[in-house]
Design a protein around this motif. Structure first.
Motif, PDB file in Angstrom:
ATOM      1  N   SER A 194       0.807  -1.223   0.000  1.00  0.00           N
ATOM      2  CA  SER A 194       0.000   0.000   0.000  1.00  0.00           C
ATOM      3  C   SER A 194       0.839   1.272   0.000  1.00  0.00           C
ATOM      4  O   SER A 194       0.308   2.349  -0.232  1.00  0.00           O
ATOM      5  CB  SER A 194      -0.894   0.029   1.238  1.00  0.00           C
ATOM      6  OG  SER A 194      -0.087   0.095   2.407  1.00  0.00           O
ATOM      7  N   ASP A 195       2.133   1.120   0.289  1.00  0.00           N
ATOM      8  CA  ASP A 195       3.014   2.270   0.473  1.00  0.00           C
ATOM      9  C   ASP A 195       2.492   3.154   1.607  1.00  0.00           C
ATOM     10  O   ASP A 195       2.486   4.373   1.532  1.00  0.00           O
ATOM     11  CB  ASP A 195       3.181   3.063  -0.827  1.00  0.00           C
ATOM     12  CG  ASP A 195       4.391   3.988  -0.780  1.00  0.00           C
ATOM     13  OD1 ASP A 195       5.330   3.712   0.005  1.00  0.00           O
ATOM     14  OD2 ASP A 195       4.399   5.005  -1.511  1.00  0.00           O
ATOM     15  N   TRP A 196       1.990   2.487   2.655  1.00  0.00           N
ATOM     16  CA  TRP A 196       1.439   3.155   3.837  1.00  0.00           C
ATOM     17  C   TRP A 196       2.114   2.529   5.053  1.00  0.00           C
ATOM     18  O   TRP A 196       2.099   1.304   5.203  1.00  0.00           O
ATOM     19  CB  TRP A 196      -0.071   2.934   3.895  1.00  0.00           C
ATOM     20  CG  TRP A 196      -0.799   3.777   4.881  1.00  0.00           C
ATOM     21  CD1 TRP A 196      -1.214   3.396   6.127  1.00  0.00           C
ATOM     22  CD2 TRP A 196      -1.219   5.126   4.711  1.00  0.00           C
ATOM     23  NE1 TRP A 196      -1.871   4.432   6.735  1.00  0.00           N
ATOM     24  CE2 TRP A 196      -1.888   5.515   5.886  1.00  0.00           C
ATOM     25  CE3 TRP A 196      -1.093   6.057   3.681  1.00  0.00           C
ATOM     26  CZ2 TRP A 196      -2.433   6.773   6.058  1.00  0.00           C
ATOM     27  CZ3 TRP A 196      -1.645   7.313   3.851  1.00  0.00           C
ATOM     28  CH2 TRP A 196      -2.301   7.654   5.035  1.00  0.00           C
ATOM     29  N   PRO A 197       2.703   3.323   5.939  1.00  0.00           N
ATOM     30  CA  PRO A 197       3.569   2.760   6.981  1.00  0.00           C
ATOM     31  C   PRO A 197       2.881   2.177   8.209  1.00  0.00           C
ATOM     32  O   PRO A 197       3.553   1.585   9.052  1.00  0.00           O
ATOM     33  CB  PRO A 197       4.434   3.966   7.386  1.00  0.00           C
ATOM     34  CG  PRO A 197       3.527   5.138   7.168  1.00  0.00           C
ATOM     35  CD  PRO A 197       2.708   4.783   5.943  1.00  0.00           C
ATOM     36  N   THR A 198       1.571   2.361   8.342  1.00  0.00           N
ATOM     37  CA  THR A 198       0.927   1.964   9.592  1.00  0.00           C
ATOM     38  C   THR A 198      -0.214   0.978   9.365  1.00  0.00           C
ATOM     39  O   THR A 198      -0.731   0.835   8.272  1.00  0.00           O
ATOM     40  CB  THR A 198       0.376   3.202  10.340  1.00  0.00           C
ATOM     41  OG1 THR A 198      -0.583   3.865   9.504  1.00  0.00           O
ATOM     42  CG2 THR A 198       1.494   4.164  10.716  1.00  0.00           C
ATOM     43  N   ILE A 199      -0.585   0.342  10.450  1.00  0.00           N
ATOM     44  CA  ILE A 199      -1.715  -0.582  10.523  1.00  0.00           C
ATOM     45  C   ILE A 199      -2.669   0.018  11.538  1.00  0.00           C
ATOM     46  O   ILE A 199      -2.199   0.514  12.563  1.00  0.00           O
ATOM     47  CB  ILE A 199      -1.245  -1.978  10.992  1.00  0.00           C
ATOM     48  CG1 ILE A 199      -0.149  -2.543  10.094  1.00  0.00           C
ATOM     49  CG2 ILE A 199      -2.399  -2.946  11.147  1.00  0.00           C
ATOM     50  CD1 ILE A 199      -0.558  -2.871   8.689  1.00  0.00           C
ATOM     51  N   PRO A 200      -3.962   0.002  11.329  1.00  0.00           N
ATOM     52  CA  PRO A 200      -4.733  -0.740  10.338  1.00  0.00           C
ATOM     53  C   PRO A 200      -4.734  -0.060   8.972  1.00  0.00           C
ATOM     54  O   PRO A 200      -4.404   1.118   8.843  1.00  0.00           O
ATOM     55  CB  PRO A 200      -6.151  -0.745  10.927  1.00  0.00           C
ATOM     56  CG  PRO A 200      -6.214   0.518  11.732  1.00  0.00           C
ATOM     57  CD  PRO A 200      -4.830   0.720  12.286  1.00  0.00           C
ATOM     58  N   GLN A 201      -5.145  -0.855   7.983  1.00  0.00           N
ATOM     59  CA  GLN A 201      -5.305  -0.379   6.616  1.00  0.00           C
ATOM     60  C   GLN A 201      -6.650  -0.886   6.087  1.00  0.00           C
ATOM     61  O   GLN A 201      -6.930  -2.072   6.172  1.00  0.00           O
ATOM     62  CB  GLN A 201      -4.189  -0.882   5.710  1.00  0.00           C
ATOM     63  CG  GLN A 201      -2.833  -0.318   6.062  1.00  0.00           C
ATOM     64  CD  GLN A 201      -1.774  -0.728   5.079  1.00  0.00           C
ATOM     65  OE1 GLN A 201      -2.047  -1.228   4.003  1.00  0.00           O
ATOM     66  NE2 GLN A 201      -0.522  -0.516   5.470  1.00  0.00           N
ATOM     67  N   LEU A 202      -7.425   0.032   5.528  1.00  0.00           N
ATOM     68  CA  LEU A 202      -8.744  -0.306   5.005  1.00  0.00           C
ATOM     69  C   LEU A 202      -8.746  -0.235   3.484  1.00  0.00           C
ATOM     70  O   LEU A 202      -8.227   0.718   2.903  1.00  0.00           O
ATOM     71  CB  LEU A 202      -9.804   0.665   5.550  1.00  0.00           C
ATOM     72  CG  LEU A 202     -11.235   0.408   5.076  1.00  0.00           C
ATOM     73  CD1 LEU A 202     -11.783  -0.883   5.693  1.00  0.00           C
ATOM     74  CD2 LEU A 202     -12.129   1.587   5.410  1.00  0.00           C
ATOM     75  N   TYR A 203      -9.351  -1.243   2.870  1.00  0.00           N
ATOM     76  CA  TYR A 203      -9.561  -1.295   1.426  1.00  0.00           C
ATOM     77  C   TYR A 203     -11.055  -1.419   1.176  1.00  0.00           C
ATOM     78  O   TYR A 203     -11.733  -2.195   1.847  1.00  0.00           O
ATOM     79  CB  TYR A 203      -8.847  -2.509   0.814  1.00  0.00           C
ATOM     80  CG  TYR A 203      -7.347  -2.373   0.805  1.00  0.00           C
ATOM     81  CD1 TYR A 203      -6.681  -2.016  -0.359  1.00  0.00           C
ATOM     82  CD2 TYR A 203      -6.602  -2.590   1.953  1.00  0.00           C
ATOM     83  CE1 TYR A 203      -5.304  -1.878  -0.367  1.00  0.00           C
ATOM     84  CE2 TYR A 203      -5.233  -2.454   1.958  1.00  0.00           C
ATOM     85  CZ  TYR A 203      -4.585  -2.097   0.787  1.00  0.00           C
ATOM     86  OH  TYR A 203      -3.217  -1.948   0.787  1.00  0.00           O
ATOM     87  N   ILE A 204     -11.555  -0.656   0.225  1.00  0.00           N
ATOM     88  CA  ILE A 204     -12.948  -0.761  -0.188  1.00  0.00           C
ATOM     89  C   ILE A 204     -12.974  -0.988  -1.687  1.00  0.00           C
ATOM     90  O   ILE A 204     -12.384  -0.216  -2.443  1.00  0.00           O
ATOM     91  CB  ILE A 204     -13.756   0.503   0.194  1.00  0.00           C
ATOM     92  CG1 ILE A 204     -13.805   0.651   1.729  1.00  0.00           C
ATOM     93  CG2 ILE A 204     -15.166   0.437  -0.385  1.00  0.00           C
ATOM     94  CD1 ILE A 204     -14.521   1.893   2.224  1.00  0.00           C
TER      95      ILE A 204
END
Length: 155
Positions: free
Chosen positions: A102-112
């Motif tokens: 995701s190229d996003w450094p943190t969790i949680p991550q949401l996908y829709i």
């Protein structure tokens, strides 16, 4: 090359064992996602309308941000059959791989609908503005609820 099987923790009643991925390791660092891993993550985020990568499970979140994310999805009344959750603590490669994916450094991550939405702060902002409810409604991810005043069991 290391082959890793990720176990998926999903809302009760739904189980899928779909990850058989490999990461290329150079020393002790993960340099990039393998094609297999990228494809498995792509499949995971597209398989269900709403996908949350979180620390812990919906019944036992292991961090405050994951707790908030699952609470927001519950407040939005997301249908359990439209939601898949993945416990990133169950596997280090999954935890690191989703961040790179995701190229996003943190969790949680949401996908829709297969698209990365963001983390906890974005989810909270969308919830407060009503945008999250609108998006979830547009993809029919909200649980049906009885019209007000309808008695249980009434025809």
């Amino acid at each position: 090359m290391v082959i890793v099987e990720f176990n998926q923790n999903i809302i009760p009643g739904k189980s899928v064992n779909m990850f058989r991925n490999s990461f290329k390791l150079f020393g002790n660092q993960i340099r990039s996602l393998s094609t297999q891993t990228r494809q498995a993550l792509e499949q995971a985020v597209k398989e269900d309308p709403v996908v949350l990568f979180m620390k812990g499970t919906p019944n036992q979140p292991m961090c405050g941000f994951s707790l908030r994310a699952i609470q927001v999805l519950s407040l939005e009344n997301v249908a359990t059959d439209k939601l898949a959750t993945y416990n990133v603590l169950s596997n280090e490669e999954l935890r690191d791989g989703i961040k790179e994916f995701s190229d996003w450094p943190t969790i949680p991550q949401l996908y829709i609908n297969g698209e990365f939405v963001g983390g906890c702060d974005i989810l909270m902002s969308m919830h407060k503005s009503g945008e999250l409810h609108k998006v979830l409604g547009e993809i029919n991810a909200l649980a049906s609820s009885k019209p007000e005043g309808e008695a249980a069991g009434a025809n």
